[in-house]
Design an enzyme around this catalytic site. Sequence first.
Site, PDB file in Angstrom:
ATOM      1  CE  LYS A  46      -8.056  -0.184   5.476  1.00 17.58           C
ATOM      2  NZ  LYS A  46      -6.784  -0.291   4.552  1.00 17.58           N
ATOM      3  CB  CYS A  86      -3.506   2.956  -1.680  1.00 11.66           C
ATOM      4  SG  CYS A  86      -4.713   4.386  -1.238  1.00 11.66           S
ATOM      5  CD  GLN A  98      -6.849  -5.008   3.559  1.00 13.20           C
ATOM      6  OE1 GLN A  98      -7.792  -5.661   3.757  1.00 13.20           O
ATOM      7  NE2 GLN A  98      -7.115  -3.693   3.237  1.00 13.20           N
ATOM      8  CG  HIS A 132      -1.988   0.943   1.388  1.00 13.76           C
ATOM      9  ND1 HIS A 132      -1.776   2.318   1.666  1.00 13.76           N
ATOM     10  CD2 HIS A 132      -3.176   0.785   1.144  1.00 13.76           C
ATOM     11  CE1 HIS A 132      -2.954   3.016   1.735  1.00 13.76           C
ATOM     12  NE2 HIS A 132      -3.764   1.925   1.421  1.00 13.76           N
ATOM     13  CG  ASP A 170       0.211  -2.851   6.179  1.00 13.43           C
ATOM     14  OD1 ASP A 170      -0.895  -3.022   6.905  1.00 13.43           O
ATOM     15  OD2 ASP A 170       0.367  -1.939   4.883  1.00 13.43           O
TER      16      ASP A 170
HETATM   17  C1  LIG Z   1      -5.759   0.363   4.473  1.00 12.84           C
HETATM   18  C2  LIG Z   1      -4.531  -0.007   4.599  1.00 12.84           C
HETATM   19  C3  LIG Z   1      -3.396   0.708   4.661  1.00 12.84           C
HETATM   20  C4  LIG Z   1      -3.886   2.272   5.418  1.00 12.84           C
HETATM   21  O1  LIG Z   1      -4.412   2.328   6.379  1.00 12.84           O
HETATM   22  P1  LIG Z   1      -5.239   3.514   6.802  1.00 12.84           P
HETATM   23  O2  LIG Z   1      -6.177   3.148   7.711  1.00 12.84           O
HETATM   24  O3  LIG Z   1      -5.507   4.386   5.856  1.00 12.84           O
HETATM   25  O4  LIG Z   1      -4.220   4.283   7.739  1.00 12.84           O
HETATM   26  C5  LIG Z   1      -2.160   0.131   4.725  1.00 12.84           C
HETATM   27  N1  LIG Z   1      -2.023  -0.856   4.266  1.00 12.84           N
HETATM   28  C6  LIG Z   1      -2.847  -1.834   3.954  1.00 12.84           C
HETATM   29  C7  LIG Z   1      -2.540  -3.063   3.394  1.00 12.84           C
HETATM   30  C8  LIG Z   1      -4.279  -1.143   4.091  1.00 12.84           C
HETATM   31  O5  LIG Z   1      -5.294  -2.181   3.540  1.00 12.84           O
END
Ligand SMILES: *Cc1c(COP(=O)(O)O)cnc(C)c1O
Length: 411
Positions: free
Chosen positions: A231, A369, A208, A128, A205
């Site tokens: 999320k 993104c 997800q 992302h 990260d």
């Molecule tokens: C949504 C997402 C982000 C960014 O999250 P924010 O809530 O916008 O800070 C980063 N990495 C992944 C894999 C995402 O799905």
Amino acid sequence: MTTQEKITFNVEEIRKQFPALHREVYGKPLIYFDNGATSQKPQIVIDTINRYYTSENANIHRGVHFLSQQATDAYEEARRIVQRFIHAQHEHEVIFTKGTTDGINLVASCFGELLTAGDEVIISGMEHHSNIVPWQMLCERKKLKLKVIPVLDNGELDLEAFEQLLSEATKLVAVTHISNTLGTINPVKWIIDKAHTAGAKVLIDGAQSIQHMPINVQELDCDFYVFSSHKVFGPTGTGVLYGKEAILNEMPPYQGGGDMIAKVTFEKTTYNELPFKFEAGTPHIIGGIATGTALHYLSSLDQEAIHGHETDLLNFTQERLLETEGVRIIGTAREKTSVVSFIVDGIHPFDIGTLLDKQGIAVRTGHHCTQPLMDRFGIPGTVRTSFAFYNTKAEVEVFLKALNRSIGMLR
Ligand SMILES: *Cc1c(COP(=O)(O)O)cnc(C)c1O
């Protein structure tokens, strides 16, 4: 909560907890397939937020009075819920942030401060933008080198290439657990072990993965794990950075201000201990508290059953999409979850998204993104359906019919 107490997974019962799922859009029942962007909220999270602002609002960590202490207790209890949810060793390893983006920027700034010219950071080709740009900014500022793990045609990482990229110069590897665009589940445990052997730290990260699979940061042995509350059925504007105590202690603070200090004079300021060192200023108090509510709710459900249900949805959708003429699925990794990205020959993803929307179906279209990943596949974007455990096969059936109707109209 013990296993016996866990509620058996019943999707209709679960859907009753999410009021937004019962609304209509353009006179059609909403089908919400944009969970990769943000999830809907269960009533219990909405009630927590409502109650706090109705009768419990106060600033935390400061007041002697009843409301302040109650709010402080609720905020710190939420931190312990997060700790248990991700199986961190210490509660002070849980730092509340604004979200995934904020957590990554914190690590890039503060861990980055420990790095020197010539050091290397490795990311992957499926990150992302929020796990790309902070590292580019750091590398420019500190004269570091950024290296990228290539992505294979099926949407898996090229792990042989990753091993070639690793060296003594590697100081940090930052990779996504699950791709928000492809649904690929990366073998992060393997990546972490390889990186550690080379002497590098690892940031995962988890934006997800937190909502789709059990997370145990101690078993993974990751040095940092970041996610966004919104999320995982919690509020926007809040997230979590997990970091190992020893590394967090080594890192200088991110921002200066109230709460992050031990003592301030004009000659010298000393910093507070973890986690407060990284939490300057009044935080999003209710965001933290409601994150705890969301994770508590999620942990009351059977995680294995959720995973099974989401895998069923994924497989069912992919099989049926493959039967649809002109559809190409982007991301066919062996290990996938909850995300199906696709393109349709000769039709722009945006046009499909617009027609689906008119039929009450919320999907995402575009680059998600992940522009470099789109470039890798030579496409401008995809249509992405991303599921949560409250989605159903019946919804997928409606979506497939609507998709076929949309394709017919656009051909
Ligand atoms: C949504 C997402 C982000 C960014 O999250 P924010 O809530 O916008 O800070 C980063 N990495 C992944 C894999 C995402 O799905």
